[in-house]
Design a protein around this motif. Sequence first.
Motif, PDB file in Angstrom:
ATOM      1  N   ALA A 227       0.877  -0.702  -0.428  1.00  0.00           N
ATOM      2  CA  ALA A 227      -0.020   0.181  -0.249  1.00  0.00           C
ATOM      3  C   ALA A 227       1.022   1.248  -0.112  1.00  0.00           C
ATOM      4  N   HIS A 228       1.008   1.578  -1.293  1.00  0.00           N
ATOM      5  CA  HIS A 228       2.292   2.944  -1.253  1.00  0.00           C
ATOM      6  C   HIS A 228       2.185   3.822  -1.853  1.00  0.00           C
ATOM      7  N   ILE A 229       0.704   4.250  -2.581  1.00  0.00           N
ATOM      8  CA  ILE A 229      -0.282   4.593  -3.166  1.00  0.00           C
ATOM      9  C   ILE A 229      -0.743   5.728  -2.480  1.00  0.00           C
ATOM     10  N   ILE A 230      -1.067   7.288  -2.152  1.00  0.00           N
ATOM     11  CA  ILE A 230      -2.012   7.367  -1.869  1.00  0.00           C
ATOM     12  C   ILE A 230      -2.797   8.415  -1.784  1.00  0.00           C
ATOM     13  N   ASP A 231      -4.016   8.330  -2.133  1.00  0.00           N
ATOM     14  CA  ASP A 231      -4.884   8.623  -2.794  1.00  0.00           C
ATOM     15  C   ASP A 231      -4.757  10.083  -2.628  1.00  0.00           C
ATOM     16  N   PRO A 232      -4.378  11.694  -3.737  1.00  0.00           N
ATOM     17  CA  PRO A 232      -4.998  12.886  -2.934  1.00  0.00           C
ATOM     18  C   PRO A 232      -6.072  13.680  -2.749  1.00  0.00           C
ATOM     19  N   ARG A 233      -7.210  12.597  -3.391  1.00  0.00           N
ATOM     20  CA  ARG A 233      -7.971  13.391  -2.664  1.00  0.00           C
ATOM     21  C   ARG A 233      -8.972  13.191  -0.996  1.00  0.00           C
ATOM     22  N   THR A 234      -8.251  11.808  -0.911  1.00  0.00           N
ATOM     23  CA  THR A 234      -8.595  12.030   0.090  1.00  0.00           C
ATOM     24  C   THR A 234      -6.946  11.610   1.264  1.00  0.00           C
TER      25      THR A 234
END
Length: 285
Positions: A227-234
């Motif tokens: 889980a290395h991807i950040i959701d820029p929206r949250t």
Amino acid sequence: MMPALDAHRFRYDAMATTFEVVIAQDDIELAYARQAADAVHQEIARLEDELSRFRQTSDIWRISQLQAGESTRVGLAAFDCLALSKAVYEETHGAFDITMAPLLRLWRQNDGTPRQPHERELEDARAIVGSQHFSLDQETLTVTVQASQMVFDLGGVGKGYALDQSLHILEDWGIKNALLNAGDSTLLAIGRAPNEIGWPVSLSEGADAIVLRDQAVSGSGFQVQGAHIIDPRTHAPVPPRPKRSFAIAPTAALSDALSTAFAILSQEEVDAICQRNPGVETRHC
């Protein structure tokens, strides 16, 4: 994702990955192909100097030092990447964002294991993330920031951009049939492989090959780094998905950026983007 073909192959390390140049053309001998591939390597090295956020002489490092309201001129490569990133940010409604590094650091330990950040840390980081905080002037190649010491990271677009520029180098050398690979995460094909209508590429073990011709494909997923991807929206990590998301596009920089967004967006959102943009497709495997 690379096919096994009888062709001239050359490998070079750059941008924290391994680039591969595959040239399959009857009128291109090994020595000439090597010279062309060396020219590609020089171009990628030049671009790394301009685009790496870790090199203090790069344009990207310089704009990351700006204070709110300040501006600076950048070179064409940096401006191209910033402009494309801004456009994809808007097209994906914020799902692709090159300013997310401060948040990513908060959600992971130094060894890469998950971490739960404090709310105050998140508030401080949110103040300097978001591509709405910078603007571009195409006439003067100027970048202006509205937040202090933003962190610009072209990891989701820079390698693809390097492949696109490498393609121009190969064209200058008269090479019309080649496959360029950036760490197996982005491939760019021109012309065709021997006895093929394009370049057959397998996206994953056991999956049917797709055929690329004057196209690029990029993949993003959770299989290697979790889980290395950040959701820029949250501003929070994206829950891991079992399959990788692939974007096919006319250019490698675009497929590179879109594959990251596709790993975040719902299938309905991805399908809408593909419908709005001719030449853009998606795969999952």
